[in-house]
Structure formats: structure tokens, C-alpha cells
Design an enzyme around this catalytic site. Sequence first.
Site, PDB file in Angstrom:
ATOM      1  N   ARG A  59      42.196  53.536  44.089  1.00 14.55           N
ATOM      2  CA  ARG A  59      43.743  52.936  43.729  1.00 14.55           C
ATOM      3  C   ARG A  59      44.389  53.968  43.122  1.00 14.55           C
ATOM      4  O   ARG A  59      44.060  54.682  41.936  1.00 14.55           O
ATOM      5  CB  ARG A  59      43.144  51.943  42.469  1.00 14.55           C
ATOM      6  CG  ARG A  59      44.572  51.000  41.957  1.00 14.55           C
ATOM      7  CD  ARG A  59      44.079  50.207  40.744  1.00 14.55           C
ATOM      8  NE  ARG A  59      44.974  49.358  40.290  1.00 14.55           N
ATOM      9  CZ  ARG A  59      45.845  49.981  39.024  1.00 14.55           C
ATOM     10  NH1 ARG A  59      45.557  50.968  38.809  1.00 14.55           N
ATOM     11  NH2 ARG A  59      46.757  49.270  38.817  1.00 14.55           N
ATOM     12  N   LYS A  90      45.049  58.756  35.164  1.00 12.43           N
ATOM     13  CA  LYS A  90      44.624  58.182  33.773  1.00 12.43           C
ATOM     14  C   LYS A  90      44.248  59.445  32.645  1.00 12.43           C
ATOM     15  O   LYS A  90      44.069  60.419  33.007  1.00 12.43           O
ATOM     16  CB  LYS A  90      43.063  57.429  33.981  1.00 12.43           C
ATOM     17  CG  LYS A  90      43.616  55.964  34.652  1.00 12.43           C
ATOM     18  CD  LYS A  90      42.465  55.134  35.004  1.00 12.43           C
ATOM     19  CE  LYS A  90      42.980  53.799  35.312  1.00 12.43           C
ATOM     20  NZ  LYS A  90      41.776  52.944  35.767  1.00 12.43           N
TER      21      LYS A  90
HETATM   22  C1  8Y4 Z   1      49.034  56.095  33.785  1.00 16.12           C
HETATM   23  C2  8Y4 Z   1      49.249  55.183  34.566  1.00 16.12           C
HETATM   24  C3  8Y4 Z   1      47.806  56.374  33.166  1.00 16.12           C
HETATM   25  C4  8Y4 Z   1      48.469  54.058  34.703  1.00 16.12           C
HETATM   26  C5  8Y4 Z   1      47.122  55.343  33.257  1.00 16.12           C
HETATM   27  C6  8Y4 Z   1      47.386  54.202  33.899  1.00 16.12           C
HETATM   28  C7  8Y4 Z   1      42.507  49.760  37.220  1.00 16.12           C
HETATM   29  C8  8Y4 Z   1      43.039  48.722  37.686  1.00 16.12           C
HETATM   30  C9  8Y4 Z   1      44.327  49.363  36.205  1.00 16.12           C
HETATM   31  C10 8Y4 Z   1      41.194  50.303  37.790  1.00 16.12           C
HETATM   32  C11 8Y4 Z   1      41.376  48.154  39.201  1.00 16.12           C
HETATM   33  C12 8Y4 Z   1      45.967  52.345  34.807  1.00 16.12           C
HETATM   34  C13 8Y4 Z   1      44.888  47.085  36.949  1.00 16.12           C
HETATM   35  C14 8Y4 Z   1      45.319  51.163  34.214  1.00 16.12           C
HETATM   36  N1  8Y4 Z   1      43.364  50.403  36.431  1.00 16.12           N
HETATM   37  N2  8Y4 Z   1      42.422  47.695  38.745  1.00 16.12           N
HETATM   38  N3  8Y4 Z   1      44.304  48.328  36.825  1.00 16.12           N
HETATM   39  N4  8Y4 Z   1      40.841  49.315  38.707  1.00 16.12           N
HETATM   40  N5  8Y4 Z   1      40.671  47.489  39.958  1.00 16.12           N
HETATM   41  N6  8Y4 Z   1      46.299  53.044  33.948  1.00 16.12           N
HETATM   42  O1  8Y4 Z   1      40.752  51.355  37.357  1.00 16.12           O
HETATM   43  O2  8Y4 Z   1      46.446  52.318  35.869  1.00 16.12           O
HETATM   44  S1  8Y4 Z   1      45.853  49.606  35.068  1.00 16.12           S
END
Ligand code: 8Y4
Length: 351
Positions: free
Chosen positions: A334, A299
Site C-alpha cells: 500500500r 510512515k
Molecule cells: C504519511 C502519510 C505518513 C500517511 C503516514 C501515513 C494502513 C492502512 C493506513 C496500512 C492498511 C498512513 C488505512 C496510515 N495505513 N490500511 N491505512 N494497512 N491495510 N499513514 O498499513 O498511511 S493509514
Amino acid sequence: MTLPVGFITSDDDLSKTLYVRPLAPYRQGRFAFGFYELIVRKNGQVTRYQLGRAPLMEWAQNEGEDVVCYIGTLLDRTESTLKNYAGLQVINTPLIMGIVNVTPDSFSDGGDNFDAATAIAHGKMMVKAGADILDIGGESTRPGAAPVSIEEEIRRVVPVIEGLQGQGVKISIDTRNAAVMEAAVKAGADIINDVTALEGAGALEVAARLDVPVMLMHMQGEPQTMQANPVYDDCALDVYDYLAERIKACEAAGIQRENICIDPGIGFGKTLDHNLEVLNQLALYHGLGCPVLLGASRKSFIAKICGDMPAKDRLPGSLAAAIQGANTGMQFVRVHDVAETKQALDVWTAQ
Ligand code: 8Y4
């Protein structure tokens, strides 16, 4: 700092006034719950007191029977580290949820079958690498991502859920749409992971009727605009209160606490300082009595700390966050990089 005496009155809603956070790291097989931070929030003022367990209980006794009972419940919940969820036995090292994106922006090539086949192959690789759950999502919640119709979201995730059945891991469906939840569970998904904590139209009712475990994540605002100017009184505590309220809503709808996992939602409507406040007080959330998931992998807070770098270059920071999750007793992390996270957690566990 001296403890307030006679501070709590019968007018106070204890659940929005008192919080406890264990200060010692959670370690497998040898728990040290000797010290706590008592957090008191009253009239918009937050005060933190660090003290031993015995002085904490002594203070509670002076404040009255209700406070003894409330603090007792928080400590019980915080100190019961073994939690079963979705048929998974959670010992004191986080289980790993691997991220399976089924969104066009996560693939270089476009074709439908290519998308599904690539996602399935990626999921199988994560199982080999040690994932316990695969989180399958067909809608990008990134700011600026193109909106997806419900039909399209279903069309993306269902073949991937079907293709990843029988791998010996749990499948979670990452969606905020009730219709997608229904189709995904019908296709074999075991868990609903909702970044809007079942606030969407019909979501609570559908999740209760499907009778599957749910993950409730905190987000402030809407994905498109949530990073514009997020504001909190006290981010970590506001997130706590929100999750407490959503747990209550779930219970009222017939979803049992044993079927609820909570998540403070790193990066969702939070500045770097907000994210750090949460990451530094993760153990607070054990007071809610549910397993806790931390999603920090790749992130942008990592880039904000270390200087900008693309998401794929954020593995070291992601591993540091996973270890912070382990130290604070998170039941799940996650992550994008399952093999690497497993190696880091295995070494942490072996210490
Ligand atoms: C690069 C790739 C940088 C992805 C950021 C991201 C969470 C989630 C997401 C979380 C739960 C993400 C669906 C965002 N984040 N579900 N989902 N908890 N429960 N961003 O923190 O991965 S999507």
C-alpha cells in the site's frame, strides 16, 4: 541451538506455540524454500531455531502426529505463493495499492467538489502509473486528527468511488464504520480495508452480508493514543496470534479465507523496534494462509531510522520497505508513490 525434544505436549495449543518463517527470499519463478526458522513460544519464552526443511519435518515427526500435521499445514500455506484475491491474480511480485485520501488535511484548499475532483484525478493518475487497487479513505486515523461523523465520511468517499469506477482497477474502502462499508460497496467498492480488522460494531456482520473481500489490519489500542506506550510479549508473534483470531472470527461470521487479506499494521500501536521486528519477519504471516499486505509508505518509522524529515521526503525509505515486502513474498504493498514503487518492483522482478 539444539532442538527441544518431547517439548510439545497434548496440553499445548499448537497455534500459539509453533511458528515457521522461511529464510530464503521469495523470488518470482524460482522459489527456494530450503531453510526455515522454527519459532517456539512456551511459558512466555520465545526460542528461534534455524534449520533445513528436512530436519524440521524430522523434528516434527519426533514430537508426534499433531505436530507433523500442524507444521505441514504451515509449510503448505507458506509455500503456496500464488494467491487469488478479489479477482486479482497475485504472482510472486506484490500488486500495488495506491492511497487516495479524501480528508481535508490532505488538501490545501477546502471546497467539497475540489476535494472529490482532486481525489478522482489523483486516483486516475495512479491507475496510469500502474496501480492494481485504489484505497479510498475519508477518515484520518492520524493521532490528533479531528473526528469525522459517519455522514461526513460517506459524503466524502461515495463521489470518489463513483468517479473512479470503470478504470479497470479494484477499489477498496478504507473505513472502520459498518455504515460507511455498506454505502461504499453500494457505490461500487470491491474490497473493505479496515484498520480495526472488523472489530467495530456490526462490521463483521455487514462485511459478511455484503460478501466482498476484506483486509484485516492489526492495531494495538486506539488511533488517538496507540503510540503512547505500546507493549507486546513478542510483537511479531502477538500480531500473528491476533490476525489468526480475527481470521477465525471472520470464518465464523461466514467470510471465507479466500476473501481475507491480512496486514501486520506497520506504525499502528508500535514503536520503532516493534516495527522493525515485524518488518524483519514478514514472511511469518504466510503461515496464516491468506495474502498479506504491507503498508509502510512514508510512515514515521522511516524518519525515526534516518533522522526526522517530512512525510513527502520519505520515498527512498518507502521503496526500501516495498522491496523488503517483495523479498518476503507480500502479495500487496500500500503506497503513496505508485509510479516510483512500480519501477522499483519491476527492477526487482526482472533480476
Ligand atoms: C504519511 C502519510 C505518513 C500517511 C503516514 C501515513 C494502513 C492502512 C493506513 C496500512 C492498511 C498512513 C488505512 C496510515 N495505513 N490500511 N491505512 N494497512 N491495510 N499513514 O498499513 O498511511 S493509514
